[in-house]
Design an enzyme around this catalytic site. Structure first.
Site, PDB file in Angstrom:
ATOM      1  N   ARG A   1       0.757  -1.162   0.096  1.00 26.44           N
ATOM      2  CA  ARG A   1       0.015  -0.087   0.241  1.00 26.44           C
ATOM      3  C   ARG A   1       0.821   1.237   0.140  1.00 26.44           C
ATOM      4  O   ARG A   1       1.464   1.813   1.145  1.00 26.44           O
ATOM      5  CB  ARG A   1      -0.957   0.043   1.288  1.00 26.44           C
ATOM      6  CG  ARG A   1      -1.993   1.043   1.265  1.00 26.44           C
ATOM      7  CD  ARG A   1      -2.586   1.069   2.778  1.00 26.44           C
ATOM      8  NE  ARG A   1      -1.774   1.861   3.665  1.00 26.44           N
ATOM      9  CZ  ARG A   1      -1.626   1.810   4.698  1.00 26.44           C
ATOM     10  NH1 ARG A   1      -2.128   0.893   5.339  1.00 26.44           N
ATOM     11  NH2 ARG A   1      -0.781   2.732   5.334  1.00 26.44           N
TER      12      ARG A   1
ATOM     13  N   HIS B   1      -3.510   4.359   5.036  1.00 24.64           N
ATOM     14  CA  HIS B   1      -4.503   3.365   4.778  1.00 24.64           C
ATOM     15  C   HIS B   1      -5.817   4.153   4.348  1.00 24.64           C
ATOM     16  O   HIS B   1      -6.424   3.452   3.397  1.00 24.64           O
ATOM     17  CB  HIS B   1      -4.747   2.942   6.519  1.00 24.64           C
ATOM     18  CG  HIS B   1      -6.168   2.199   6.717  1.00 24.64           C
ATOM     19  ND1 HIS B   1      -6.072   0.888   5.932  1.00 24.64           N
ATOM     20  CD2 HIS B   1      -7.088   2.767   7.385  1.00 24.64           C
ATOM     21  CE1 HIS B   1      -7.412   0.694   6.357  1.00 24.64           C
ATOM     22  NE2 HIS B   1      -7.905   1.438   7.091  1.00 24.64           N
TER      23      HIS B   1
ATOM     24  N   TYR C   1       3.963   5.017  11.392  1.00 25.70           N
ATOM     25  CA  TYR C   1       4.386   3.711  11.454  1.00 25.70           C
ATOM     26  C   TYR C   1       5.305   2.889  10.709  1.00 25.70           C
ATOM     27  O   TYR C   1       5.416   1.823  10.785  1.00 25.70           O
ATOM     28  CB  TYR C   1       3.354   2.995  12.105  1.00 25.70           C
ATOM     29  CG  TYR C   1       1.981   3.007  10.817  1.00 25.70           C
ATOM     30  CD1 TYR C   1       2.074   2.203   9.759  1.00 25.70           C
ATOM     31  CD2 TYR C   1       1.027   3.821  10.980  1.00 25.70           C
ATOM     32  CE1 TYR C   1       1.156   2.376   8.846  1.00 25.70           C
ATOM     33  CE2 TYR C   1       0.115   3.994   9.994  1.00 25.70           C
ATOM     34  CZ  TYR C   1      -0.133   3.261   9.040  1.00 25.70           C
ATOM     35  OH  TYR C   1      -0.738   3.355   8.067  1.00 25.70           O
TER      36      TYR C   1
HETATM   37  C1  LIG Z   1     -15.549  -5.466  11.217  1.00 26.13           C
HETATM   38  C2  LIG Z   1     -14.305  -4.337  11.256  1.00 26.13           C
HETATM   39  N1  LIG Z   1     -13.462  -4.057  12.163  1.00 26.13           N
HETATM   40  C3  LIG Z   1     -12.848  -3.186  12.095  1.00 26.13           C
HETATM   41  C4  LIG Z   1     -12.702  -2.235  10.947  1.00 26.13           C
HETATM   42  C5  LIG Z   1     -11.718  -0.917  11.062  1.00 26.13           C
HETATM   43  N2  LIG Z   1     -10.830  -1.292   9.797  1.00 26.13           N
HETATM   44  C6  LIG Z   1     -11.020  -0.803   8.756  1.00 26.13           C
HETATM   45  S1  LIG Z   1      -9.927  -1.310   7.656  1.00 26.13           S
HETATM   46  C7  LIG Z   1      -8.922  -2.203   8.829  1.00 26.13           C
HETATM   47  C8  LIG Z   1      -7.580  -2.876   8.514  1.00 26.13           C
HETATM   48  C9  LIG Z   1      -7.919  -3.665   7.200  1.00 26.13           C
HETATM   49  O1  LIG Z   1      -6.550  -4.255   6.844  1.00 26.13           O
HETATM   50  P1  LIG Z   1      -6.523  -5.145   5.477  1.00 26.13           P
HETATM   51  O2  LIG Z   1      -7.590  -6.509   5.844  1.00 26.13           O
HETATM   52  O3  LIG Z   1      -5.161  -5.690   5.540  1.00 26.13           O
HETATM   53  O4  LIG Z   1      -7.055  -4.180   4.348  1.00 26.13           O
HETATM   54  P2  LIG Z   1      -6.382  -2.920   3.882  1.00 26.13           P
HETATM   55  O5  LIG Z   1      -6.969  -1.833   4.661  1.00 26.13           O
HETATM   56  O6  LIG Z   1      -4.857  -3.188   4.079  1.00 26.13           O
HETATM   57  O7  LIG Z   1      -6.461  -3.029   2.279  1.00 26.13           O
HETATM   58  C10 LIG Z   1      -9.445  -2.047  10.061  1.00 26.13           C
HETATM   59  C11 LIG Z   1      -9.516  -2.828  11.316  1.00 26.13           C
HETATM   60  C12 LIG Z   1     -13.565  -2.594  10.093  1.00 26.13           C
HETATM   61  N3  LIG Z   1     -13.935  -1.651   9.113  1.00 26.13           N
HETATM   62  N4  LIG Z   1     -14.539  -3.655  10.046  1.00 26.13           N
END
Ligand SMILES: Cc1ncc(C[n+]2csc(CCOP(=O)(O)OP(=O)(O)O)c2C)c(N)n1
Ligand SMILES: [Mg+2]
Length: 353
Positions: free
Chosen positions: A256, A260, A269
């Site tokens: 990425r 985020h 970080y």
């Molecule tokens: C059920 C839930 N818990 C927490 C969140 C908050 N949240 C949004 S994105 C994220 C991390 C996702 O990481 P990843 O699966 O690696 O996808 P990326 O964002 O890196 O594409 C979190 C914890 C959420 N959207 N849904």
């Protein structure tokens, strides 16, 4: 009883290297015009992504999750789908939506906070963006179960991030798909972070692909910045699914490049050195180098597709911003096919009836 050792393996696939050289023996059969379509979709994704980030800064768009750096993973996999297959995206999918013909104006509208942008179209089999992490995995597996039950020979592709593979929904979905040999392909965009949490703190597993082994089906890791490897692996997995030979898990190792979301500051970080090292692996640059070596890319072509993409994006912004305000009904009617009585009562009240 003698001691036995059972061994398992996963394939690791890379075709196009950072300098734009492709391994001929592994290269899938792709026509020149299709290679150009890959490139054009990746360039459009990057231009759209950058423009939405700017709209957000200007207060014209809500929180947005950038796909910068992940274009090959999204575009390569989505191009392997047939129109009749189903795509279940998560929330970082600018490139996949472009390939799957989501109108750009709708996509922008959605990120402006207007859910009319994600209404499921009757012409393309796309599910809507899924903000709750990993819940789309269960929806996709359910859809794959329905396909199998109805003896349709179309497949389902579901995207998720690396962080999503630590959620219970993911493991339940993988297990169910394995047990019932469902026609589903899991595509993990391993961009190495779940917000600020690096993969090493997310799992002790050496790869994410190997998790598939525990559920009884193939796991493969591909270079996620190599559009040919992503396309080849996804195409093979979809063909296998359509032929009734069960699910596949594909881990696309990518990065990425941006924050985020627009609510994050990744410099807090991760180091500049780490980000710079990944800049040299850029998926668009390496495809451009390959195309140039094959006589498929010129400066004029680049200028043309950039200008065309920019115009398409500007037109889409005008359309999205020109949409008439949403009626209060939409707040109530979007979720259910038939509005429950309680909601109908609340709607009447909201309208002052
Ligand atoms: C059920 C839930 N818990 C927490 C969140 C908050 N949240 C949004 S994105 C994220 C991390 C996702 O990481 P990843 O699966 O690696 O996808 P990326 O964002 O890196 O594409 C979190 C914890 C959420 N959207 N849904
Ligand atoms: Mg991630």
């Amino acid at each position: 009883m003698p001691k036995e050792t059972m061994s398992f393996s996963i394939d690791v696939l890379s075709i196009l290297d950072e300098n734009g050289y492709a391994d001929r023996g592994l290269m899938p059969d792709i026509a020149d015009h299709q290679i150009k379509s890959f490139y054009e979709a990746m360039v459009l994704a990057r231009i759209l992504d950058d423009r939405i980030l700017k709209l957000q800064r200007e207060g014209r768009c809500g929180t947005y999750a950038s796909s910068l750096g992940q274009e090959a993973t999204q575009v390569g996999s989505a191009f392997a789908l047939k129109d009749e297959d189903w795509m279940f995206p998560y929330f970082r999918e600018t490139g996949s939506h472009i390939v799957r013909k989501t109108p750009l104006a709708n996509y922008i509208l959605y990120w402006m906070g207007d859910e009319r942008g994600m209404k499921i179209s009757s012409s393309v089999n796309n599910f809507l963006e899924c903000i709750p992490v990993s819940t789309q995995v269960l929806h996709a597996v359910g859809a794959a179960f329905a396909m199998k039950h109805k003896r349709r020979n179309n497949a389902v592709l579901v995207y998720m991030g690396d962080g999503a593979t630590s959620k219970g929904d993911f493991h339940e979905g993988m297990n169910f798909a394995g047990v019932f040999r469902l026609p589903v392909v899991f595509v993990c965009q391993n961009n190495q972070y779940a917000i600020s949490v690096p993969v090493s703190m997310q799992t002790a597993s050496g790869t994410i692909a190997q998790k598939a082994i525990a559920y009884g089906f193939d796991g493969v890791r591909v270079d996620g910045n190599d559009v040919f490897a992503v396309f080849a692996a996804t195409k093979a997995a979809l063909e296998k699914a359509r032929a009734g030979k069960g699910p596949t898990f594909i881990e696309c190792l990518t990065y990425r490049m941006g924050d985020h979301t627009t609510s994050d500051d990744a410099t807090r970080y991760r180091s500049k050195e780490e980000v710079d090292a990944w800049r040299t692996k850029d998926p668009i640059e390496r495809l451009r180098r390959y195309m140039e070596s094959k006589g498929l890319w010129t400066k004029d072509y680049e200028d043309f597709i950039r200008k065309d993409s920019e115009e398409r994006v500007e037109q889409a912004i005008r359309e999205a911003e020109g949409m008439p305000e949403q009626g209060i009904e939409d707040l109530f009617s979007f979720m259910y096919e038939k509005m429950p009585d309680k909601l109908a009562e609340q709607l009447k009240e909201a309208k002052g009836e």
